[in-house]
Design a protein around this motif. Structure first.
Motif, PDB file in Angstrom:
ATOM      1  N   GLY A  53      14.167  48.568 -30.999  1.00 21.18           N
ATOM      2  CA  GLY A  53      13.216  47.473 -30.822  1.00 21.18           C
ATOM      3  C   GLY A  53      12.090  47.394 -31.826  1.00 21.18           C
ATOM      4  O   GLY A  53      11.049  46.790 -31.558  1.00 21.18           O
ATOM      5  N   THR A  54      12.232  48.002 -33.009  1.00 21.90           N
ATOM      6  CA  THR A  54      11.183  47.892 -34.020  1.00 21.90           C
ATOM      7  C   THR A  54      11.293  46.567 -34.763  1.00 21.90           C
ATOM      8  O   THR A  54      12.274  45.826 -34.589  1.00 21.90           O
ATOM      9  CB  THR A  54      11.280  49.045 -35.025  1.00 21.90           C
ATOM     10  OG1 THR A  54      12.595  49.036 -35.573  1.00 21.90           O
ATOM     11  CG2 THR A  54      11.018  50.374 -34.354  1.00 21.90           C
ATOM     12  N   SER A  55      10.294  46.265 -35.572  1.00 20.57           N
ATOM     13  CA  SER A  55      10.280  44.974 -36.277  1.00 20.57           C
ATOM     14  C   SER A  55      10.167  45.146 -37.783  1.00 20.57           C
ATOM     15  O   SER A  55       9.303  44.570 -38.428  1.00 20.57           O
ATOM     16  CB  SER A  55       9.101  44.132 -35.792  1.00 20.57           C
ATOM     17  OG  SER A  55       9.117  44.035 -34.405  1.00 20.57           O
ATOM     18  N   PHE A  56      11.042  45.973 -38.361  1.00 19.47           N
ATOM     19  CA  PHE A  56      11.018  46.082 -39.821  1.00 19.47           C
ATOM     20  C   PHE A  56      11.581  44.812 -40.449  1.00 19.47           C
ATOM     21  O   PHE A  56      11.006  44.246 -41.357  1.00 19.47           O
ATOM     22  CB  PHE A  56      11.842  47.281 -40.276  1.00 19.47           C
ATOM     23  CG  PHE A  56      11.285  48.599 -39.843  1.00 19.47           C
ATOM     24  CD1 PHE A  56      10.057  49.021 -40.304  1.00 19.47           C
ATOM     25  CD2 PHE A  56      11.978  49.400 -38.960  1.00 19.47           C
ATOM     26  CE1 PHE A  56       9.532  50.243 -39.912  1.00 19.47           C
ATOM     27  CE2 PHE A  56      11.471  50.621 -38.563  1.00 19.47           C
ATOM     28  CZ  PHE A  56      10.242  51.042 -39.040  1.00 19.47           C
ATOM     29  N   GLY A 115      10.193  49.588 -29.483  1.00 17.74           N
ATOM     30  CA  GLY A 115      10.358  48.603 -28.430  1.00 17.74           C
ATOM     31  C   GLY A 115       9.514  47.362 -28.623  1.00 17.74           C
ATOM     32  O   GLY A 115       8.796  47.217 -29.624  1.00 17.74           O
ATOM     33  N   GLU A 146       8.088  40.949 -33.880  1.00 18.59           N
ATOM     34  CA  GLU A 146       7.090  40.167 -34.598  1.00 18.59           C
ATOM     35  C   GLU A 146       6.950  40.649 -36.035  1.00 18.59           C
ATOM     36  O   GLU A 146       6.903  41.843 -36.282  1.00 18.59           O
ATOM     37  CB  GLU A 146       5.729  40.316 -33.917  1.00 18.59           C
ATOM     38  CG  GLU A 146       5.443  39.267 -32.873  1.00 18.59           C
ATOM     39  CD  GLU A 146       4.101  39.504 -32.212  1.00 18.59           C
ATOM     40  OE1 GLU A 146       3.145  39.850 -32.932  1.00 18.59           O
ATOM     41  OE2 GLU A 146       4.036  39.362 -30.984  1.00 18.59           O
ATOM     42  N   GLY A 147       6.893  39.688 -36.933  1.00 20.37           N
ATOM     43  CA  GLY A 147       6.443  39.974 -38.287  1.00 20.37           C
ATOM     44  C   GLY A 147       7.388  40.765 -39.180  1.00 20.37           C
ATOM     45  O   GLY A 147       6.986  41.247 -40.228  1.00 20.37           O
ATOM     46  N   GLY A 148       8.652  40.914 -38.797  1.00 20.87           N
ATOM     47  CA  GLY A 148       9.580  41.629 -39.666  1.00 20.87           C
ATOM     48  C   GLY A 148       9.984  40.782 -40.862  1.00 20.87           C
ATOM     49  O   GLY A 148       9.843  39.565 -40.849  1.00 20.87           O
ATOM     50  N   SER A 149      10.484  41.434 -41.905  1.00 25.99           N
ATOM     51  CA  SER A 149      10.867  40.700 -43.107  1.00 25.99           C
ATOM     52  C   SER A 149      12.306  41.019 -43.481  1.00 25.99           C
ATOM     53  O   SER A 149      12.629  42.150 -43.845  1.00 25.99           O
ATOM     54  CB  SER A 149       9.938  41.078 -44.254  1.00 25.99           C
ATOM     55  OG  SER A 149      10.551  40.786 -45.476  1.00 25.99           O
ATOM     56  N   PHE A 161      16.863  51.441 -36.496  1.00 26.70           N
ATOM     57  CA  PHE A 161      15.717  51.339 -35.586  1.00 26.70           C
ATOM     58  C   PHE A 161      15.543  49.912 -35.065  1.00 26.70           C
ATOM     59  O   PHE A 161      15.236  49.711 -33.896  1.00 26.70           O
ATOM     60  CB  PHE A 161      14.435  51.836 -36.278  1.00 26.70           C
ATOM     61  CG  PHE A 161      14.227  53.311 -36.118  1.00 26.70           C
ATOM     62  CD1 PHE A 161      14.919  54.204 -36.918  1.00 26.70           C
ATOM     63  CD2 PHE A 161      13.373  53.817 -35.154  1.00 26.70           C
ATOM     64  CE1 PHE A 161      14.758  55.565 -36.766  1.00 26.70           C
ATOM     65  CE2 PHE A 161      13.206  55.187 -34.988  1.00 26.70           C
ATOM     66  CZ  PHE A 161      13.909  56.059 -35.800  1.00 26.70           C
ATOM     67  N   SER A 165       5.895  46.663 -30.471  1.00 26.67           N
ATOM     68  CA  SER A 165       5.567  47.672 -31.476  1.00 26.67           C
ATOM     69  C   SER A 165       5.273  46.998 -32.800  1.00 26.67           C
ATOM     70  O   SER A 165       5.796  45.928 -33.084  1.00 26.67           O
ATOM     71  CB  SER A 165       6.718  48.653 -31.638  1.00 26.67           C
ATOM     72  OG  SER A 165       7.847  47.978 -32.160  1.00 26.67           O
TER      73      SER A 165
END
Lengths: 604, 193
Positions: free
Chosen positions: A264-267, B120, A283-286, A259, B123
């Motif tokens: 484009g997710t931020s996991f 995207g 933003e803010g993924g780890s 993903f 999100s």
């Protein structure tokens, strides 16, 4: 016949005579016998030979990057002719080629050779034969398991040939290198293919593992209680449990990674700035989250690789020492303890990621606890050998070699399990040396021992002994010559994964030592080719097996015909009356499991 | 065992295929345990969006519970050899499966209409997690529907008669499992917020 009875319904009168219908040879075409086979023995051979192909590819890769490490200044024009510009421009392994080589070497050896090639082969071959079953609980799922592995192999192989090269961010596939296509050439198509291949591989492992567990627990023959099982089966059982419980977690980690890569997710991705691309919208993924999910599989994976080798070594040591295995119940208990602890130590791979030191200390304790069951196993192997009437067959040599390597590699594990020492040692050659000896070479030795020992059962012929001894001694000495010096390099701080050490003032002095290691690695690789020649020559031309039980062994597979058909035993499945380790009892050399306990027999 | 399983007084052993299913369910549990614990880890970090679950998830919960009931009744009907009722019940169960999926999708549309972005740029991981976890649950549901359709075709086949209740029992166990898995996820998402 009980298994058929359970599978196809008990009440029908047909089953009362069911014992006989296995003697009829149902019509088999080339396709159904050799390609889409549902016979566990054929599937085992398919796993073994596919694993061998991967071992050659993965081994050859290590020879290539050792060439770079041993001869960083030298040019080998033939390399460019052979591999092309991308891999070896002007006869030098390129930097991108080097990272692609180490990454693929790691992935292939860990998953394709030592997981599929080792436990896929021997779980398939030995479980039905040693528990006394006609085949696996679901032969169809078993066939699927192999073909998913085959599909994974094809995808992984194809990634080597794409324009931007295979994935090159290390076998652990940490984001952001694995999550960002723009991070490196290898993070593009190569990584997509890597993920597809690994997802297929996880499915293959799960299908296999489910079957192994169901077969061991449900399909044992009459009298085969759990405590009469050979230790090979116990080890393969815990291996399957580990795989079934940890691979899904890896898969969930991969799904989140997919993903992040594609949707484009931020996991895992945070607002990273990429050269030439700019700041990411994420933003803010780890990135640490992936490491947790990865190592929750990654550590049990180590034992998925090692436990089958331990099981086979226990069996082979006992058979060839002509003595019962020392501490049978302790062996099972320690396997169990290792399986539990395997799930509780993953963060020792992450001591230097900013992990809370207090949490780290708990993981240190749990990690060092593994030394207890490991030591129990080592002492039990040594006491099994003690005053044994040892037959030094090639299988036995490799089994003893396994014990030696397991001790050497296990002791450095105590160093690395310590979070304070790990600050200095992490990501150095010390780690490389440790896991190659204890998990890589040791498990390869377990695999070799298994191949030499069960080859007569697999093909009805023997491997050539002389070539076996040459194979053993050069591999054994070579393994120590390759990996022992790496401990010194690691203690001196030499980091892993560097492309060229000769330009570093601190590591310049290791150039000669690296060249020595590379030379030995090439010799050892050549000897493995010798083994392959022996293997394939002996399938057709080896000395024929003339007796049903050539090693004088107690376990059930040796009561089957020399060339067992699909169904393993003509007529009834033998009944079991005793454990698998009655060697040297009451003045008899060995007493097979199928023999009833005599009235005046002593207790073991 | 050769003789023993022929003996009707012997306690009945579990069918290997059914047992395999139980192990597989353990495996699926680990997958969702991995995802939900990743969710917990992520939730405790900064920048985690808060929003309420769509109301429609309650309707889908009711539907999936109802489908569990119908699949159980189908097993009972099969065992009673009431094939007409059995066929009706598995048809209803499969349809309820589709309704469940449709309701879930509506729920996500609802969230999306309220400005929650799942994929995207822009999100938030909170929304993405919901999509991935609930989506994976739906995939497992879809697997159940496919198996049910196969059973369905077999039930209407006239050439062979099948007297073993094992296939439908296995389907029903899996169906209940997917149901319980959804309840777990629902409780998890409500409780953790």
């Amino acid at each position: 016949m009980s298994n058929e009875a359970v599978l196809h319904g008990v009440a029908s009168s047909h089953d009362a005579h069911g014992d006989h219908h296995h003697e009829h040879h149902h019509h088999e075409t080339f396709i159904s016998k050799y390609v889409f086979s549902m016979d566990h023995k054929m599937i085992a051979k398919q796993f073994l030979i596919t694993g061998m192909v991967w071992a050659v590819i993965g081994g050859l890769m290590s020879v290539l990057f050792r060439l770079q490490l041993g001869y960083p200044d030298q040019s080998f024009p033939w390399l460019e002719d052979l591999l092309g510009k991308w891999w070896a421009e002007k006869g030098h392994i390129t930097a991108q080629g080097y990272y692609a080589l180490v990454t693929t070497h790691g992935t292939v050896l860990v998953f394709f050779v030592l997981t599929a090639g080792l436990s896929g082969t021997f779980a398939n071959f030995l479980i039905p034969l040693q528990v006394g079953a006609r085949d696996m609980a679901s032969p169809f799922m078993n066939m699927l398991s192999y073909w998913f592995f085959f599909a994974a192999s094809i995808v992984m192989l194809s990634s080597i040939f794409v324009e931007t090269g295979p994935f090159s961010g290390g076998w652990t596939a940490y984001p952001p290198l694995s999550a960002l296509g723009d991070a490196s050439p290898g993070s593009k198509t190569g990584m997509d293919l890597w993920l597809v291949a690994m997802a297929l591989f996880v499915v293959s492992s799960l299908l296999g593992g489910l079957n192994y567990i169901a077969t061991i627990l449900n399909m044992r023959t009459k009298g085969m209680s759990m405590t009469r099982l050979p230790l090979t089966i116990w080890a393969l059982f815990f291996t399957a449990v580990l795989g079934v419980l940890s691979f899904p977690v890896l898969l969930s980690g991969f799904i989140l990674l997919i993903f992040d890569r594609n949707f484009g997710t931020s996991f895992y991705l945070s607002d990273i700035f990429v050269n030439g691309v700019g700041a990411l919208p994420n933003e803010g993924g780890s990135a640490i989250l992936f490491q947790h999910l990865f190592w929750f599989l990654g550590h049990p994976e180590v034992y998925i690789i090692l436990l089958p080798a331990m099981g086979m070594v226990s069996e082979i040591l006992s058979v060839n020492a002509r003595k019962p295995i020392f501490g049978y119940m302790a062996m099972i208990g320690s396997l169990f303890a290792i399986a539990i602890l395997a799930f509780l130590v993953w963060a020792h791979h992450m001591f230097v990621t900013g992990l809370n030191p207090f949490l780290g200390s708990i993981f240190v304790l749990l990690t060092l606890l593994i030394a207890v069951p490991s030591a129990i196993k080592v002492f039990n192997w040594l006491t099994t050998l003690w005053r044994g009437n040892i037959r030094f067959t090639p299988a036995m040599m490799f089994a003893i070699g396994f014990v030696s390597l397991f001790i050497s590699g296990g002791l450095t594990g105590i160093w690395l399990g310590n979070s304070a020492l790990d600050i200095h040692l992490h990501d150095t050659y010390f780690v490389i040396a440790h896991f190659h000896i204890v998990m890589g070479v040791a498990s390869m030795f377990g695999m070799f021992a298994g191949v030499y020992h069960w080859y007569p059962k697999m093909y009805g012929r023997y491997l050539n002994n002389t070539l076996g001894y040459i194979h053993f001694w050069i591999t054994m000495i070579g393994a120590y010559l390759i990996f022992w010096p790496m401990h010194y390099e690691g203690l001196a701080g030499m980091p892993r994964r560097y492309y060229d050490y000769s330009i570093w003032e601190s590591f310049k002095n290791f150039v000669e030592l690296n060249r020595f290691i590379s030379t030995v690695a090439m010799i050892v690789f050549a000897v493995q080719i010798l083994f392959l020649l022996n293997f394939f020559y002996s399938i057709w031309k080896g000395r024929k097996v003339t007796s049903q039980n050539p090693w004088g062994s107690n376990t059930l597979e040796w009561t089957a015909p020399i060339h067992p058909g699909h169904g393993n035993w003509p007529g009834e499945i033998p009944e079991v009356h005793r454990w698998a380790y009655d060697y040297g009892k009451d003045g008899r050399e060995f007493i097979p499991q199928t023999e009833a306990v005599g009235a005046d027999e002593s207790h073991h | 065992m050769m003789a023993t399983t022929m003996n009707p007084n012997e306690p009945k052993r579990i069918h290997p295929h059914k047992f395999t299913l139980w192990v597989a369910m353990g495996s699926i549990c680990m997958m969702f345990a991995g995802l939900t614990s990743a969710y917990i880890v992520k939730k405790n970090q900064a920048n985690f969006q808060e929003f309420d679950l769509p109301k429609i998830f309650w309707y889908s919960t009711f539907v999936i519970l109802l489908s569990s009931l119908t699949v159980q009744l189908a097993v009972a009907a099969f065992k009673a050899r009431e094939m007409g009722r059995y066929k009706k019940l598995i048809t209803v169960t499969a349809l309820l499966g589709f309704v469940f999926a449709a309701l879930q999708v509506t729920g996500f549309k609802d969230l999306s209409n309220h400005g929650i972005q799942f994929l995207g740029a822009g999100s938030n991981a909170a929304a993405s997690f919901l999509l991935v976890i609930v989506g994976l649950h739906m995939l497992h549901m879809a697997g159940g529907v496919i198996v049910l359709l196969i059973t369905f075709v077999r039930a209407f086949a006239t050439k062979t008669r099948n007297y073993s209740s094992m296939p439908i029992e296995i389907v029903s166990v899996y169906w209940h499992f997917v149901d319980v898995l959804w309840l777990y996820l629902l409780v998890f998402f409500i409780w953790i917020r």
